[in-house]
Enzyme design. Structure first.
Site, short mmCIF file in Angstrom:
data_model
loop_
_atom_site.label_atom_id
_atom_site.label_comp_id
_atom_site.label_asym_id
_atom_site.label_seq_id
_atom_site.Cartn_x
_atom_site.Cartn_y
_atom_site.Cartn_z
N ASN A 101 -6.41 5.45 12.20
CA ASN A 101 -6.30 4.96 10.82
C ASN A 101 -7.13 3.68 10.65
OD1 ASN A 101 -4.13 6.90 10.01
ND2 ASN A 101 -3.03 5.82 11.62
N LYS A 121 -3.25 -0.47 10.65
CA LYS A 121 -4.14 0.63 10.28
C LYS A 121 -5.48 0.05 9.81
CE LYS A 121 -0.37 3.78 10.21
NZ LYS A 121 0.79 4.34 9.54
N HIS A 142 7.44 8.56 4.54
CA HIS A 142 7.32 8.34 5.99
C HIS A 142 8.69 8.21 6.67
CE1 HIS A 142 6.19 5.78 9.57
NE2 HIS A 142 5.19 6.65 9.58
N SER A 181 0.66 9.81 3.85
CA SER A 181 0.04 9.68 5.17
C SER A 181 -0.46 11.00 5.74
CB SER A 181 1.00 9.02 6.15
OG SER A 181 2.15 9.82 6.32
N HIS A 226 -1.53 3.42 3.76
CA HIS A 226 -2.84 4.08 3.73
C HIS A 226 -3.66 3.74 2.49
CE1 HIS A 226 -1.73 6.28 7.31
NE2 HIS A 226 -0.53 6.37 6.78
N ASP A 279 4.96 1.80 -0.34
CA ASP A 279 4.41 1.68 1.00
C ASP A 279 2.91 1.94 0.93
OD1 ASP A 279 3.55 2.06 3.60
OD2 ASP A 279 5.27 3.25 4.22
N GLU A 283 5.25 6.27 -1.17
CA GLU A 283 4.01 5.78 -0.57
C GLU A 283 2.97 5.73 -1.67
OE1 GLU A 283 2.90 7.94 3.02
OE2 GLU A 283 5.00 8.12 3.57
C1 LIG Z 1 2.16 4.12 10.01
C2 LIG Z 1 3.09 4.06 8.84
C3 LIG Z 1 4.16 3.17 8.83
C4 LIG Z 1 4.56 2.38 10.04
O1 LIG Z 1 3.69 1.34 10.30
P1 LIG Z 1 3.49 0.84 11.81
O2 LIG Z 1 2.89 -0.49 11.71
O3 LIG Z 1 2.60 1.87 12.46
O4 LIG Z 1 4.85 0.83 12.45
C5 LIG Z 1 4.92 3.11 7.69
N1 LIG Z 1 4.65 3.86 6.61
C6 LIG Z 1 3.62 4.74 6.60
C7 LIG Z 1 3.37 5.55 5.39
C8 LIG Z 1 2.82 4.87 7.71
O5 LIG Z 1 1.83 5.76 7.71
#
Ligand SMILES: *Cc1c(COP(=O)(O)O)cnc(C)c1O
Length: 374
Positions: A33, A229, A119, A170, A198, A195, A166
């Protein structure tokens, strides 16, 4: 007693067994990512090593116990400014951010309404909170409205309703209808958490995500994301009004009862956010979008969804694994994504693009996918 051998054999049988593959530098990586290539950015590495000289290797305790290093404060003020909020709080990971925030915000008697494709960290936080959990089909606004209506009917003056989505999903790479969701939240006086795991780095004039792109930063109560990411470092954050951040400092168990990430990591993350917002970040985004466009053209995919995640749908787990292996033998890392990460029968290859890819690598991937799918 249930034997671990049997559990693993069952997973193997269903093509759902997982193991940790070794990193292979020789493979072209369509799995990470690292959308802007910042994981290897020399300026961020320098910020990290400089901060080690100043602050040492580790933080050695929770920030509530030991005091906070200036690096954590700087990261949080950088994030708050970037997100247009009063304050921000950083966590060790995005996962622990989701869990810490949802369990702080919600308790029994409250309601949390999530998109079906949210997620695992958001689902786990929702479950741990003890709140009533409601789920709407992916991006389905009428059903979200129905759930908000029925929740409002039952709500007391003391209870909270929180909607969670989100921004860019993801595993599908599509976007939430954030404007419509935030309008619904306003209408029903529900809180909204987004969230941007991405969206950060790739969307918006300064790369702050879908909310920035849509001019909605002020309409979102809780901006969540990861620094692991597109930011290329590690850690999680939540940006919000100061009063909420004060509450999280007091309630979020994954913040209170966990050693703070190394100060140098915070310094590196702050530098990554600065780069994302700079002219250099804008140039990297431009290169990324060119790469996305190249792959969409080569695979004849619709142009409209704006993200660096391109799912190549397969269906059966076994077939997804087979295609992933063929690509690996040809020098490309493209992960097969299976249940329970995605719903059953929707196994897929998850292609992620980066500003660091070059056009010939992308053409090679596209050619192989098309050849193997006929
Ligand atoms: C990767 C991810 C997380 C978690 O983040 P990390 O820092 O990897 O623990 C949370 N929400 C989504 C949508 C993700 O893709």
């Amino acid at each position: 007693m249930r034997k671990p051998e049997d559990e693993l054999a069952q997973l193997q049988q269903a093509s759902l067994l997982r193991s940790i593959p070794d990193e292979e530098a020789s493979l072209i990586n369509f799995a990470s990512n690292d959308y802007l290539g910042l994981a290897r950015h020399p300026g961020i590495a320098e910020a990290w090593t400089d901060a080690i000289q100043r602050y040492g290797n580790g933080s050695t305790a929770s920030r509530l116990i030991c005091g906070t290093s200036p690096a954590h404060r700087e990261l949080e003020s950088t994030l708050a400014e970037a997100k247009g909020t009063e304050a921000a709080i950083s966590f060790a990971t995005g996962y622990s951010t989701s869990v810490g925030i949802l369990t702080s915000l919600l308790q029994k008697g409250d309601t949390v309404i999530l998109d079906k494709l949210c997620h695992a960290s958001l689902i786990d936080g929702a479950r741990m909170s003890g709140a009533t959990i409601r789920v709407f089909p992916h991006n389905h606004l009428p059903k979200l409205r129905t759930l908000l209506t029925s929740t409002a009917d039952k709500a007391s003056s003391d209870s909270r309703t929180l909607v969670v989505t989100e921004s860019i999903f993801s595993m599908d790479g599509d976007a939430a209808p954030l404007k419509e969701i935030s309008d619904l939240c306003k209408e029903y006086q529900a809180l909204l958490m987004v969230d941007e795991a991405h969206g950060l780095g790739i969307l918006g004039p300064t790369g702050m995500g879908l909310a920035e792109k849509l001019g909605l930063q002020g309409a979102i109560d809780f901006h969540m994301g990861t620094l692991g990411k597109a930011a290329g470092v590690g850690g999680g954050y939540l940006a919000a009004k100061q009063i909420w951040v004060d509450l999280f400092i007091n309630r979020a168990r994954s913040f209170i009862y966990s050693t703070a990430p190394p100060p140098a990591q915070a310094a590196a993350s702050a530098e990554a956010i600065r780069i994302i917002r700079s002219q250099e970040g804008a140039q990297l985004r431009q290169r990324l979008w060119q790469n996305i466009s190249t792959l969409q053209d080569a695979l004849q995919l619709p142009k409209q969804p704006g993200s660096a995640i391109i799912p190549w749908m397969i269906g059966e787990s076994k077939e997804a694994l087979q295609l992933s292996k063929i690509l690996r033998d040809l020098g490309m890392r493209v992960p097969a994504i299976r249940y329970p990460t995605v719903p059953r029968k929707t196994a897929r290859l998850r292609i992620t693009l980066s500003a660091a890819h070059n056009p010939s690598e992308i053409s090679e991937l596209a050619k192989t996918l098309i050849d193997r799918s006929q």
